[in-house]
Motif scaffolding. Structure first.
Motif, PDB file in Angstrom:
ATOM      1  N   ASP A  22      -4.534  -8.535   3.664  1.00 23.04           N
ATOM      2  CA  ASP A  22      -5.881  -8.915   3.733  1.00 23.04           C
ATOM      3  C   ASP A  22      -6.344  -9.678   2.413  1.00 23.04           C
ATOM      4  O   ASP A  22      -5.689  -9.182   1.425  1.00 23.04           O
ATOM      5  CB  ASP A  22      -6.554  -7.331   3.962  1.00 23.04           C
ATOM      6  N   ARG A  63       0.716  -1.173   0.164  1.00 20.92           N
ATOM      7  CA  ARG A  63       0.054  -0.069   0.090  1.00 20.92           C
ATOM      8  C   ARG A  63       0.898   1.265   0.120  1.00 20.92           C
ATOM      9  O   ARG A  63       1.939   1.188   0.654  1.00 20.92           O
ATOM     10  CB  ARG A  63      -0.826   0.066   1.179  1.00 20.92           C
ATOM     11  N   ARG A  65     -12.879  -6.520   1.464  1.00 20.16           N
ATOM     12  CA  ARG A  65     -12.289  -7.695   2.318  1.00 20.16           C
ATOM     13  C   ARG A  65     -13.052  -8.877   2.052  1.00 20.16           C
ATOM     14  O   ARG A  65     -14.261  -8.752   2.181  1.00 20.16           O
ATOM     15  CB  ARG A  65     -12.114  -7.287   3.587  1.00 20.16           C
ATOM     16  N   TYR A  99      -8.734   2.535   1.182  1.00 22.62           N
ATOM     17  CA  TYR A  99      -7.416   2.366   1.611  1.00 22.62           C
ATOM     18  C   TYR A  99      -7.496   2.225   3.194  1.00 22.62           C
ATOM     19  O   TYR A  99      -6.473   1.389   3.649  1.00 22.62           O
ATOM     20  CB  TYR A  99      -6.828   3.810   0.951  1.00 22.62           C
ATOM     21  N   GLN A 100      -8.130   2.930   3.622  1.00 19.01           N
ATOM     22  CA  GLN A 100      -8.111   2.834   5.387  1.00 19.01           C
ATOM     23  C   GLN A 100      -8.646   1.465   5.751  1.00 19.01           C
ATOM     24  O   GLN A 100      -8.297   0.772   6.920  1.00 19.01           O
ATOM     25  CB  GLN A 100      -8.986   3.965   5.933  1.00 19.01           C
ATOM     26  N   ASP A 151      -5.551  -3.433   4.671  1.00 19.87           N
ATOM     27  CA  ASP A 151      -4.082  -3.433   4.934  1.00 19.87           C
ATOM     28  C   ASP A 151      -3.301  -4.692   4.421  1.00 19.87           C
ATOM     29  O   ASP A 151      -3.942  -5.536   3.974  1.00 19.87           O
ATOM     30  CB  ASP A 151      -4.060  -3.509   6.656  1.00 19.87           C
TER      31      ASP A 151
END
Length: 98
Positions: A83, A40, A96, A76-77, A80
């Motif tokens: 995932d 990321r 997710r 984006y938040q 991670d």
């Protein structure tokens, strides 16, 4: 006559660019994959209209492809590194996997 030719020559390239952008966006929305977030990063650049921030993720699909995907800030938040994600046709961003 010359004004018509000038109009066609000036608007033709603009129309072509818009068609290309629309086709690329359609391909992004129609894409489907499952995989894992491997990287990321956020990049920013300053241009004529101020600072532009891009949230990016690298995703390794289950088929072995490596994708660099631009996502919105919320996605984006939410995701991670490590995932598992799924992207279905018709959706803009991966989510997710459950």
């Amino acid at each position: 006559m010359s004004s018509t030719v000038f109009l066609i020559l000036s608007l033709g390239p603009l129309a072509l660019i818009l068609v290309i952008i629309a086709a690329q966006r359609a391909n992004v929305v129609d894409d489907a994959y499952t995989g894992e977030v491997t990287e990321r990063w956020v990049s920013s650049s300053t241009g004529t209209y101020g600072t532009t921030t891009r949230c990016m993720m690298r995703i390794r699909t289950d088929q072995g492809r490596e994708l660099a995907v631009q996502v919105d800030g919320r996605t984006y938040q939410a995701l991670d590194i490590g995932d598992r994600v799924v992207k279905t046709p018709g959706t803009r961003w991966p989510v997710r996997s459950e």
